[in-house]
Write an enzyme that holds these catalytic residues in place. Structure first.
Site, PDB file in Angstrom:
ATOM      1  N   LYS A  72       0.799  -1.231   0.000  1.00 32.91           N
ATOM      2  CA  LYS A  72       0.000   0.000   0.000  1.00 32.91           C
ATOM      3  C   LYS A  72       0.835   1.286   0.000  1.00 32.91           C
ATOM      4  O   LYS A  72       0.391   2.303  -0.523  1.00 32.91           O
ATOM      5  CB  LYS A  72      -0.933   0.034   1.228  1.00 32.91           C
ATOM      6  CG  LYS A  72      -2.086  -0.945   1.144  1.00 32.91           C
ATOM      7  CD  LYS A  72      -3.017  -0.755   2.333  1.00 32.91           C
ATOM      8  CE  LYS A  72      -4.126  -1.772   2.344  1.00 32.91           C
ATOM      9  NZ  LYS A  72      -5.096  -1.522   3.420  1.00 32.91           N
ATOM     10  N   ASP A 108     -10.448   2.852   2.190  1.00 24.25           N
ATOM     11  CA  ASP A 108     -10.726   2.264   3.522  1.00 24.25           C
ATOM     12  C   ASP A 108     -11.490   3.233   4.425  1.00 24.25           C
ATOM     13  O   ASP A 108     -12.550   2.906   4.955  1.00 24.25           O
ATOM     14  CB  ASP A 108      -9.418   1.862   4.219  1.00 24.25           C
ATOM     15  CG  ASP A 108      -8.853   0.564   3.678  1.00 24.25           C
ATOM     16  OD1 ASP A 108      -9.616  -0.213   3.085  1.00 24.25           O
ATOM     17  OD2 ASP A 108      -7.650   0.339   3.851  1.00 24.25           O
ATOM     18  N   GLY A 133      -5.637   2.767  18.063  1.00 23.90           N
ATOM     19  CA  GLY A 133      -4.781   2.296  16.975  1.00 23.90           C
ATOM     20  C   GLY A 133      -4.275   3.438  16.122  1.00 23.90           C
ATOM     21  O   GLY A 133      -4.877   4.530  16.081  1.00 23.90           O
ATOM     22  N   ALA A 134      -3.129   3.179  15.458  1.00 21.41           N
ATOM     23  CA  ALA A 134      -2.540   4.189  14.575  1.00 21.41           C
ATOM     24  C   ALA A 134      -1.872   3.513  13.379  1.00 21.41           C
ATOM     25  O   ALA A 134      -0.948   4.052  12.784  1.00 21.41           O
ATOM     26  CB  ALA A 134      -1.528   5.044  15.337  1.00 21.41           C
ATOM     27  N   GLY A 251     -17.229  -3.793  11.288  1.00 21.21           N
ATOM     28  CA  GLY A 251     -16.221  -3.643  10.237  1.00 21.21           C
ATOM     29  C   GLY A 251     -16.589  -4.336   8.938  1.00 21.21           C
ATOM     30  O   GLY A 251     -15.968  -4.077   7.906  1.00 21.21           O
TER      31      GLY A 251
HETATM   32  P1  NDP Z   1      -1.589  -2.407  11.125  1.00 19.94           P
HETATM   33  O1  NDP Z   1      -0.680  -3.545  11.382  1.00 19.94           O
HETATM   34  O2  NDP Z   1      -1.143  -1.298  10.239  1.00 19.94           O
HETATM   35  O3  NDP Z   1      -2.035  -1.753  12.529  1.00 19.94           O
HETATM   36  C1  NDP Z   1      -2.453  -2.541  13.595  1.00 19.94           C
HETATM   37  C2  NDP Z   1      -2.837  -1.646  14.765  1.00 19.94           C
HETATM   38  O4  NDP Z   1      -3.307  -2.474  15.834  1.00 19.94           O
HETATM   39  C3  NDP Z   1      -1.699  -0.830  15.320  1.00 19.94           C
HETATM   40  O5  NDP Z   1      -2.179   0.388  15.830  1.00 19.94           O
HETATM   41  C4  NDP Z   1      -1.194  -1.743  16.444  1.00 19.94           C
HETATM   42  O6  NDP Z   1      -0.471  -1.044  17.439  1.00 19.94           O
HETATM   43  C5  NDP Z   1      -2.506  -2.212  16.990  1.00 19.94           C
HETATM   44  N1  NDP Z   1      -2.402  -3.431  17.779  1.00 19.94           N
HETATM   45  C6  NDP Z   1      -2.278  -4.703  17.323  1.00 19.94           C
HETATM   46  N2  NDP Z   1      -2.227  -5.571  18.345  1.00 19.94           N
HETATM   47  C7  NDP Z   1      -2.303  -4.833  19.494  1.00 19.94           C
HETATM   48  C8  NDP Z   1      -2.313  -5.141  20.883  1.00 19.94           C
HETATM   49  N3  NDP Z   1      -2.228  -6.402  21.300  1.00 19.94           N
HETATM   50  N4  NDP Z   1      -2.422  -4.128  21.782  1.00 19.94           N
HETATM   51  C9  NDP Z   1      -2.530  -2.839  21.348  1.00 19.94           C
HETATM   52  N5  NDP Z   1      -2.527  -2.480  20.044  1.00 19.94           N
HETATM   53  C10 NDP Z   1      -2.416  -3.470  19.127  1.00 19.94           C
HETATM   54  O7  NDP Z   1      -2.923  -3.076  10.559  1.00 19.94           O
HETATM   55  P2  NDP Z   1      -4.123  -2.366   9.764  1.00 19.94           P
HETATM   56  O8  NDP Z   1      -4.339  -1.013  10.328  1.00 19.94           O
HETATM   57  O9  NDP Z   1      -3.916  -2.508   8.321  1.00 19.94           O
HETATM   58  O10 NDP Z   1      -5.345  -3.313  10.159  1.00 19.94           O
HETATM   59  C11 NDP Z   1      -5.905  -3.260  11.443  1.00 19.94           C
HETATM   60  C12 NDP Z   1      -7.217  -4.014  11.416  1.00 19.94           C
HETATM   61  O11 NDP Z   1      -8.112  -3.335  10.540  1.00 19.94           O
HETATM   62  C13 NDP Z   1      -7.104  -5.448  10.891  1.00 19.94           C
HETATM   63  O12 NDP Z   1      -7.815  -6.274  11.756  1.00 19.94           O
HETATM   64  C14 NDP Z   1      -7.781  -5.397   9.536  1.00 19.94           C
HETATM   65  O13 NDP Z   1      -8.474  -6.589   9.264  1.00 19.94           O
HETATM   66  C15 NDP Z   1      -8.775  -4.269   9.745  1.00 19.94           C
HETATM   67  N6  NDP Z   1      -9.133  -3.605   8.500  1.00 19.94           N
HETATM   68  C16 NDP Z   1     -10.451  -3.559   8.194  1.00 19.94           C
HETATM   69  C17 NDP Z   1     -10.863  -2.944   7.049  1.00 19.94           C
HETATM   70  C18 NDP Z   1     -12.310  -2.934   6.733  1.00 19.94           C
HETATM   71  O14 NDP Z   1     -12.671  -2.493   5.626  1.00 19.94           O
HETATM   72  N7  NDP Z   1     -13.175  -3.377   7.637  1.00 19.94           N
HETATM   73  C19 NDP Z   1      -9.924  -2.289   6.124  1.00 19.94           C
HETATM   74  C20 NDP Z   1      -8.552  -2.349   6.570  1.00 19.94           C
HETATM   75  C21 NDP Z   1      -8.193  -3.001   7.717  1.00 19.94           C
HETATM   76  P3  NDP Z   1       1.115  -0.815  17.266  1.00 19.94           P
HETATM   77  O15 NDP Z   1       1.274   0.365  16.352  1.00 19.94           O
HETATM   78  O16 NDP Z   1       1.573  -0.551  18.643  1.00 19.94           O
HETATM   79  O17 NDP Z   1       1.671  -2.087  16.689  1.00 19.94           O
END
Ligand code: NDP
Length: 286
Positions: A72, A108, A133-134, A251
């Site tokens: 991406k 998205d 989240g970020a 979602g």
């Molecule tokens: P990323 O890997 O870019 O980001 C994941 C995020 O989750 C980060 O902020 C991460 O924090 C946080 N995170 C993960 N595990 C933990 C934890 N145990 N405790 C605290 N924070 C946590 O993934 P994406 O943003 O691409 O995807 C995130 C979710 O969004 C996925 O489940 C995906 O399926 C969903 N999604 C849904 C879409 C839809 O259309 N419904 C479209 C795109 C995504 P850190 O930065 O600290 O790692």
């Protein structure tokens, strides 16, 4: 003479790994429902082959593709133009090919916004958002909320740098005020919050019992609570919020809506949303 045309219009998704990406199911259901001879191809593209794969879009006369992990961000340097919101997000999840030129979009956050507008029952303009989240999904949601007039976004994230970067993007480039909150303890949701969003991957299949670490007693009745997790759509997080009397948005709707937007960008037609929703719901249920 029979009017025969065996040539299909091609779109698809580039990712690696990509085999478990279910988008083909809703897109091909939509093409069938609209009587379009279009195909959605799920294509594994290794990172080192991305430039060639993108050039291949033009060579094959494809109408566009979606991008998923890990392409991406990297794909942006191969495009002719990028939509302003996708630029702010810093990621492109959809390419549209027009007259041999490649245009980058990010659907998205727009898909999220559409769900919120349809089901939220509150104005986005002037709202105060608490965002968990970020990562990629959070960035696209935060940018679209800010561009839609949200007044304030509080971003809580485990990794500080990502949270700070997102807050800086919003503060520097939009009228929305953003604040970063390190997520190193159980979070209290401020009483004046209008919209709470889980944009982390916590709760995604198969870890369906996992919950974001917040104080659920601070979710007030009537708060709009959203989750990005599409599978399962009725997450443990949303169940907890419902038990507190919140209005919840899942979602799955966001995922379908971003597909609806992509369908329209590629075909120029309105997408059959209900057909797409049914196809994807069935797929996840199986
Ligand atoms: P990323 O890997 O870019 O980001 C994941 C995020 O989750 C980060 O902020 C991460 O924090 C946080 N995170 C993960 N595990 C933990 C934890 N145990 N405790 C605290 N924070 C946590 O993934 P994406 O943003 O691409 O995807 C995130 C979710 O969004 C996925 O489940 C995906 O399926 C969903 N999604 C849904 C879409 C839809 O259309 N419904 C479209 C795109 C995504 P850190 O930065 O600290 O790692």
């Amino acid at each position: 003479m029979l009017d025969r045309n065996y040539k299909a219009e091609l779109v698809g998704v580039f990712g690696c790994p990509v085999a478990e990406n279910p988008t083909v199911v809703m897109m091909e259901a939509a093409f069938r429902a609209c009587g379009l001879n279009w195909r959605y191809l799920t294509i594994e593209v290794k990172p080192e082959n991305l430039a060639d794969a993108v050039a291949g879009l033009v060579a094959f006369g494809m109408r566009g593709v979606n991008l998923t992990i890990p392409h991406k961000i990297e794909v942006m340097k191969y495009l002719d133009d990028i939509a302003p919101d996708a630029r702010l997000i810093g990621a492109v999840n959809t390419i549209v090919v027009k007259n041999g030129k490649l245009y980058g979009e990010n659907t998205d956050g727009k898909g999220f916004l559409r769900s919120l507008r349809e089901q939220g029952g509150i104005p986005i303009s002037g709202s105060k958002v608490f965002l968990l989240g970020a990562g990629g999904a959070a960035r696209s949601i935060a940018v679209e909320l800010a561009l839609a007039g949200a007044r304030q976004v509080v971003i809580a994230n485990r990794t500080e740098k990502r949270g700070e970067d997102l807050a800086r993007t919003l503060n520097e480039s939009t009228h929305c005020r953003a604040e970063f909150l390190p997520w190193d303890r159980r979070l209290v949701i401020p009483e004046d919050t209008d919209i709470l969003v889980n944009a982390t991957s916590i709760g995604l299949f198969p870890n369906t019992e996992a919950l974001p670490d917040i104080d659920y007693q601070t979710i007030r009745p009537g708060l709009v609570v959203c989750d990005v997790i599409p599978n399962p759509p009725h997450t443990a997080f949303l169940k907890k919020a419902e038990a507190r009397g919140a209005r919840t948005i899942d979602g799955l709707g966001m995922l379908v809506n971003q597909g609806v937007i992509g369908f329209a960008l590629w075909t120029g037609l309105d997408a059959p949303r209900e057909v797409m929703m049914e196809a994807l719901s069935k797929e996840f249920a199986s």
